[in-house]
Structures are given as structure tokens and as C-alpha cells.
Design an enzyme around this catalytic site. Structure first.
Site, PDB file in Angstrom:
ATOM      1  N   THR A 198      67.733  24.520  71.533  1.00 50.15           N
ATOM      2  CA  THR A 198      68.020  22.956  70.890  1.00 50.15           C
ATOM      3  C   THR A 198      69.348  22.811  71.699  1.00 50.15           C
ATOM      4  O   THR A 198      70.133  23.847  71.973  1.00 50.15           O
ATOM      5  CB  THR A 198      67.740  23.168  69.146  1.00 50.15           C
ATOM      6  OG1 THR A 198      68.308  22.404  69.006  1.00 50.15           O
ATOM      7  CG2 THR A 198      68.345  25.083  68.966  1.00 50.15           C
ATOM      8  N   ARG A 199      69.443  21.782  71.089  1.00 44.88           N
ATOM      9  CA  ARG A 199      70.905  21.115  71.921  1.00 44.88           C
ATOM     10  C   ARG A 199      71.237  20.437  69.974  1.00 44.88           C
ATOM     11  O   ARG A 199      72.221  19.599  70.683  1.00 44.88           O
ATOM     12  CB  ARG A 199      70.853  19.988  72.772  1.00 44.88           C
ATOM     13  CG  ARG A 199      69.637  18.997  72.796  1.00 44.88           C
ATOM     14  CD  ARG A 199      69.959  18.018  73.810  1.00 44.88           C
ATOM     15  NE  ARG A 199      70.640  17.144  73.677  1.00 44.88           N
ATOM     16  CZ  ARG A 199      70.030  15.573  73.117  1.00 44.88           C
ATOM     17  NH1 ARG A 199      68.735  15.618  73.189  1.00 44.88           N
ATOM     18  NH2 ARG A 199      70.786  15.140  72.548  1.00 44.88           N
ATOM     19  N   HIS A 203      68.292  21.345  61.458  1.00 42.98           N
ATOM     20  CA  HIS A 203      67.858  21.200  59.491  1.00 42.98           C
ATOM     21  C   HIS A 203      66.715  21.499  59.273  1.00 42.98           C
ATOM     22  O   HIS A 203      66.261  22.848  59.823  1.00 42.98           O
ATOM     23  CB  HIS A 203      67.262  19.453  59.642  1.00 42.98           C
ATOM     24  CG  HIS A 203      69.171  18.865  60.456  1.00 42.98           C
ATOM     25  ND1 HIS A 203      70.302  18.755  60.381  1.00 42.98           N
ATOM     26  CD2 HIS A 203      69.581  17.943  61.236  1.00 42.98           C
ATOM     27  CE1 HIS A 203      71.065  18.456  60.488  1.00 42.98           C
ATOM     28  NE2 HIS A 203      70.588  17.692  61.285  1.00 42.98           N
ATOM     29  N   HIS A 206      63.378  21.688  61.770  1.00 45.53           N
ATOM     30  CA  HIS A 206      63.339  22.837  62.545  1.00 45.53           C
ATOM     31  C   HIS A 206      63.132  24.401  62.252  1.00 45.53           C
ATOM     32  O   HIS A 206      62.417  24.954  63.058  1.00 45.53           O
ATOM     33  CB  HIS A 206      64.961  22.698  63.409  1.00 45.53           C
ATOM     34  CG  HIS A 206      65.062  22.035  63.657  1.00 45.53           C
ATOM     35  ND1 HIS A 206      66.363  21.047  63.312  1.00 45.53           N
ATOM     36  CD2 HIS A 206      64.652  20.715  64.170  1.00 45.53           C
ATOM     37  CE1 HIS A 206      66.028  19.682  63.979  1.00 45.53           C
ATOM     38  NE2 HIS A 206      65.795  19.479  64.309  1.00 45.53           N
ATOM     39  N   ARG A 292      58.251  17.111  69.640  1.00 45.34           N
ATOM     40  CA  ARG A 292      58.133  16.451  70.752  1.00 45.34           C
ATOM     41  C   ARG A 292      59.408  15.565  71.737  1.00 45.34           C
ATOM     42  O   ARG A 292      60.866  16.294  71.724  1.00 45.34           O
ATOM     43  CB  ARG A 292      58.586  14.910  69.812  1.00 45.34           C
ATOM     44  CG  ARG A 292      58.048  13.493  69.650  1.00 45.34           C
ATOM     45  CD  ARG A 292      57.950  12.744  68.158  1.00 45.34           C
ATOM     46  NE  ARG A 292      58.217  11.888  68.515  1.00 45.34           N
ATOM     47  CZ  ARG A 292      58.819  10.380  69.340  1.00 45.34           C
ATOM     48  NH1 ARG A 292      59.888  10.979  69.119  1.00 45.34           N
ATOM     49  NH2 ARG A 292      58.919   9.647  69.223  1.00 45.34           N
TER      50      ARG A 292
END
Ligand code: PPS
Length: 574
Positions: A198-199, A203, A206, A292
Site C-alpha cells: 500500500t501507498r 481504512h 483495507h 483494483r
């Protein structure tokens, strides 16, 4: 190596560091060797080359590997590798190198991190590279923009010898080399590990997604955020890491761990997803969650997506078996309001009420100090985000005037200064044209070059004031559009920026001629005088336009205050 862990890409974990004796000898020998100061992005690549994160690579790519990676996604012995890992250097340096030269690679402080044994130096066709890797030459793509606009025109390839690891002073306990993380997994008995790349801050969507994925495959979870370079404009990694730490206790005990990855992302979508899987394999992970638009930069200015939402999943799927890393594909997770739960969008029945908050909406809510609902993000994560993104009325901002000499900039700026001081709550700094010329730019004249330097200095000081929560009021002529834009982009990441064009017509300014400068300019005594013998580029991006033939300084200042209120920078009664 622990047999129950997944084997690294290419079969063995690369470690390019020289032993102490060899490193000391290289340092002594290096006195007359050419040297290159690495950019932040090159340092990220170097770190992962040296510690084996990029196994089986043993250096920056030579031309043969580079060409094959671009054309076939493979290197020398047919190993899959989707992204060029190249070292770009200046023309001057390139000319001084030949095959066999030892090139010293240093960080920004001059520390010798590595020596590169030069194999070849060449001028790449960067547009062809952009097409091959990113599928576009549209500079709105951040990877393309970096490649075509911020990359030197020569590449140098060769084997590396590591002298000193790249140093970090932040979150040292959360940083691991592939070897260290593998050792940790061994100690914990984790041989099935799913990585989450992740970058962004994580929340509830996730958290739900990673929890589901981990449970489904009965594995452990590695939260593996990128803290090298991500997409410009992303939330800074300090804030993100605090958010991840706040989220960790939301997983069942002993299920998840956090480690920071010093990767420089390219935002290359499908090819990048394959690269991410390779890197995670080197770190000992057996699975990678791919959601996605994985590693995609979103849309271009016409609203068209650079990649299809599931292109990355498709490409990785084609190479999954060869890689030995299993993809855990996920559709978009949405909140199902009636059940107070999250679910992948493809599992939701038609007509079900769902909720989502986009990144833009979240930024707006933070800026305006509005509620961030608990269904969207956990309260402790929201608290961390608020600490780094206070509402606008607690942020600093800059009011930047531009206009001809005698247009009324300084008078309005002085009234505005007093108004902000009356309101209180923030320190206020006035950077008036004449004052700056006296204290900051006394050696400068009025050529375009000098005017641009002057405006950049003002912009720099204003950005520091803004960053630290103050108000900067700048009142130079600032006749050139491009440097005004530079200043805007320098300040906006730090807080608010308001461009005020004091558009009093030149005839009025000349008639007033309060300093007698127009008369001197007409007489040729003052050269390069703005509006008379030097250009003034009217802004088309002004937030407020003021003509002092129609407004008093009081009225003009009030108009600016009201605008600040509307934008949320000034709260309460004025
Ligand atoms: S710039 O172009 O933004 O760097 O100019 P700035 O620093 O605002 O300086 C403008 C003030 O310098 C005086 N001055 C001149 N202005 C324009 N052109 C020439 N050649 C020139 N020579 C001196 C003038 O007093 C400007 O102040 P203001 O407040 O604008 O009248």
C-alpha cells in the site's frame, strides 16, 4: 536458508555487501575514482539491489538486460523481470566512463554506499521505454513524467559492490532487509505469508480486505507499505506509518506484522504488480493481495484511466505459476450500510445500499474539519490523519499579491496584515517588494533572471512560514507567470495559497506615480521598468482580482478576508 520458506526469485537471496576488509580497501583505492551523487529515487533502487530485495539482480542493468526487460519482461537467463532498474547520469559523467571504470555511488551527504563496475554506458530511447513499461508517453502519468522530464539522458550499467547500507533515521525498528524479515518469519513459524502492498493510509475497507484474505488462505499477514517514493501528492509516510500502527491491534493476535519497504514506485500498473510480487517473494512472502487498479496512477486529465481496473490482476495471473507467488485477487470493497459490514462489490446483491468515501472527499472533509465516520475509518486512524491534516483554519496560508508598481499592493497588504493581527491565532509575516529587495535580495537587479530569483526566495520563505502554521503576505510585482506558478506549487503542499492580482490599469499607476519612478522610467533613467520598458504577464489563474480605482484598500483587504473565510482558512467572526 530455512527450507520451509519460499525460495527467492532466481533461487538465491542476493547480498552485495563487501566484507569489512574488502570495503576498507575499496575506500582507500577509490580516491581518484569518479563519483556520482544518487538521487532519492536512485538510493531507493540501490538499497533494494544491495540487500537482495531485487534478487536476482546484482547491479544496475546493462544495455542487454534493459532491452530485454523493455521488450520481453525478462533478463539474461530468461528470468522474469518487468521493470528496468537503471542508473541515469549526466552527459559529463557519462563521457568520463568506460567499460571497467569503478564508479563510486554516494548519498546526499557524500557517504560512499557502493561501487559500480561499469559495463556499459548508453543513451536510451526513453519514449520507447515509456511505451513499453507504462503503455503511454502521456506526461500526466507520473512514471512517464519522471522518465521523460526528470531523468538524465545516459544510463550506466554494471555490477555493484556494497560498502555501506543506505541509512535511515526514521522507524528503524520497522525496517527490515529481506534476510531480516525471513529470519523473523522463521522465528515466528510463519511459512505462509500474504503481503499487502500500500501507498495510502489503511481504512476499514483495507483492514476488512486483508483480514478476509488472510483468513481465507489460513496465512499470516505482512502489511508492507511503500515508504520510498510513491505518487506525488500522497499522504507522507510519517503519517501513514502512524496510521498503520494504530490499525495493527485490529487484527487477531499474532496474525499480522508491519514492515516498511523503501521502494521507489513507478506507478506502472500491470508490470508493477508483477514486480511487487517478485519483491515480496524475496522478502519471504508466498502470496500478494492485488486489488483494483493495483499500482495505477488513476486517470488522465480527460478522465480516461491509464489502466483497466483489473489489468494488473490479469498480467500477474499469467505469471503466477512461474513465479510461485500466489495472487489473492480482490474486487473493490464497499460498505453495506444495512448490515454494518464490508463486502467485495461482486458479492453484493442488486439494490443493496452501499457507501463509500473517495480520496478527494476524505481530503475535503479533513480540510474543512468535517466528520469522518467510524464506518469508514477507525477512530484512532482518523485521529492520526487529523493530526497531520488539521482543518484549514488551523493551517498556514499565503496571500500572494502581483501587480504593477503603484497598483496598491503594498497598501492593501499592510491593511491585511493588521486585519490578520487583530484576528490573532497565527503569526503573520509581511514580505513586501521593497522590504525584500532591501533585506533578502539587495544584490539583485531587474532582469528576468534576477526577478525570478527574487520571487523564488519570497516563495521559499512564504512556504516555510505556511508550513509552520503562519500567514505570509507577499507583495512583489512578480511579473512572470511561470515563476508565480512555481511559487504556488511550492506552497500548496504546505497549506493554502491565494493569488491576488492587483489589476489597477497602468495609466492610473503612472498618474499616481507616488515614488516618481514612472517619470524616471519614461525619461530612461530607470531601465527595465515593469509596464513601461519591461513586460508584465497578466495572470489567468488569480483567485481574486482587485482594481484600486474602484475599491479602497480597506474594501480590498476585506474582500480578501471574506475569500479566506469562504475557503475555510479563517474561521469565526471577523
Ligand atoms: S519583482 O519584479 O517582483 O522582482 O519586483 P519587486 O521585487 O517587487 O520590486 C519592485 C519594486 O522595486 C522598485 N523598482 C522597480 N520596479 C519595477 N521595475 C524596475 N526596473 C524597478 N526598479 C525599481 C519599485 O519601487 C517596486 O516597488 P512597488 O512597491 O512595486 O512600487
Amino acid at each position: 536458508m530455512n527450507a520451509s520458506l519460499i525460495s527467492p526469485h532466481g533461487g538465491s537471496l542476493i547480498d552485495l555487501f563487501a566484507d569489512e576488509e574488502h570495503a576498507a580497501k575499496l575506500k582507500t583505492d577509490s580516491r581518484d575514482w569518479p563519483s556520482h551523487d544518487l538521487t532519492p529515487r536512485q538510493l531507493c533502487d540501490l538499497e533494494l539491489l544491495l540487500n537482495g530485495g531485487f534478487s536476482p539482480l546484482t547491479g544496475f542493468m546493462n544495455k542487454a538486460d534493459y532491452d530485454r526487460v523493455c521488450q520481453e519482461m525478462r533478463i539474461g537467463n530468461n528470468t522474469l523481470w518487468p521493470i528496468p532498474i537503471t542508473l541515469d547520469i549526466s552527459e559529463v559523467l557519462a563521457k568520463s566512463l568506460k567499460s571497467g571504470t569503478n564508479l563510486v555511488l554516494r548519498d546526499a551527504e557524500g557517504v560512499m554506499n557502493a561501487v559500480l563496475k561499469v559495463e556499459d554506458v548508453w543513451k536510451p530511447d526513453r519514449e520507447a521505454e515509456a511505451m513499453a513499461i507504462f503503455g503511454t508517453i502521456n506526461r500526466e502519468h507520473p512514471g512517464v513524467s519522471h522518465l521523460l522530464e526528470h531523468t538524465e539522458s545516459n544510463y550506466v550499467g554494471g555490477q555493484l559492490i556494497g560498502l555501506q547500507p543506505v541509512s535511515h533515521y526514521d522507524y528503524q525498528l520497522l525496517r527490515h532487509s529481506p534476510r531480516e524479515l525471513r529470519d523473523e518469519f522463521t522465528k515466528l513459524g510463519w511459512n505462509k505469508v500474504v503481503a499487502f502492498q500500500t501507498r495510502n493510509p489503511m481504512h476499514r475497507a483495507h483492514q476488512e480486505l486483508t483480514l478476509r484474505a488472510t483468513k481465507e488462505i489460513e496465512a499470516n499477514l505482512l502489511i508492507h507499505p511503500v515508504v520510498g517514493m510513491t505518487k506525488p501528492g500522497d499522504v507522507d509516510h510519517y503519517t501513514r506509518v502512524r496510521c498503520y500502527q494504530a490499525l495493527l491491534h485490529r487484527y487477531p493476535r499474532k496474525m499480522a506484522t508491519l514492515s516498511l519497504l523503501p521502494l521507489a514506485m513507478r506507478m506502472a500498473g500491470p508490470r508493477e504488480a508483477v514486480w511487487h510480487a517478485i519483491i515480496r517473494k524475496n522478502y519471504g512472502c508466498t502470496h500478494l493481495i492485488v486489488g483494483r487498479d493495483h499500482a495505477g496512477p488513476g486517470n488522465d486529465s480527460s478522465g480516461k484511466a491509464f489502466y483497466g481496473p483489473y489489468d494488473a490482476q490479469e498480467l500477474l495471473q499469467q505469471h503466477e505459476a512461474e513465479l510461485g507467488v500466489a495472487m489473492v485477487p480482490f474486487k473493490l470493497m464497499v460498505y453495506v450500510q444495512d448490515q454494518d459490514t464490508y463486502a467485495p462489490i461482486d458479492e453484493i446483491k442488486e439494490g443493496t445500499r452501499t457507501l463509500n468515501i473517495s480520496g478527494t472527499e476524505l481530503r475535503n472533509r479533513l480540510a474543512m474539519g468535517k466528520e469522518i465516520p467510524e464506518w469508514f475509518t477507525f477512530a484512532d486512524v482518523a485521529t492520526e490523519l487529523r493530526r497531520s491534516h488539521p482543518p484549514r483554519h488551523q493551517q498556514g496560508f499565503t496571500v500572494f499579491f502581483t501587480g504593477l508598481s503603484g497598483s496598491g499592493k503594498s497598501t492593501i497588504a499592510n491593511v491585511l496584515l493588521v486585519k490578520f493581527l487583530e484576528m490573532g491565532g497565527r503569526p503573520v509575516t509581511l514580505l513586501d517588494g521593497d522590504l525584500v529587495r532591501k533585506h533578502l535580495s539587495s544584490e539583485l537587479g531587474f532582469s528576468k533572471e534576477h526577478r525570478d530569483i527574487n520571487i523564488k526566495r519570497i516563495g521559499y520563505v512564504a512556504s516555510e512560514v505556511t508550513k509552520n502554521g503562519g500567514v505570509a503576505i507577499c507583495a512583489p510585482i512578480a511579473p512572470y507567470d511561470s515563476v508565480r506558478k512555481d511559487v504556488r506549487s511550492m506552497i500548496q503542499p504546505a497549506g493554502g495559497f491565494l493569488l491576488v492580482h492587483v489589476a489597477t490599469p497602468i495609466e492610473v499607476c503612472e498618474q499616481r506615480d507616488r515614488k516618481g519612478l514612472y517619470a524616471k522610467a519614461r525619461a530612461g533613467i530607470i531601465k527595465e521598468f515593469t509596464g513601461i520598458s519591461d513586460p508584465y504577464e497578466e495572470p489567468v489563474d488569480a483567485d481574486i482580482i482587485i482594481d484600486t480605482t474602484k475599491l479602497t484598500a480597506e474594501e480590498a483587504a476585506q474582500q480578501i478576508v471574506l475569500h479566506c473565510e469562504k475557503e475555510g482558512y479563517v474561521a469565526g467572526d471577523v
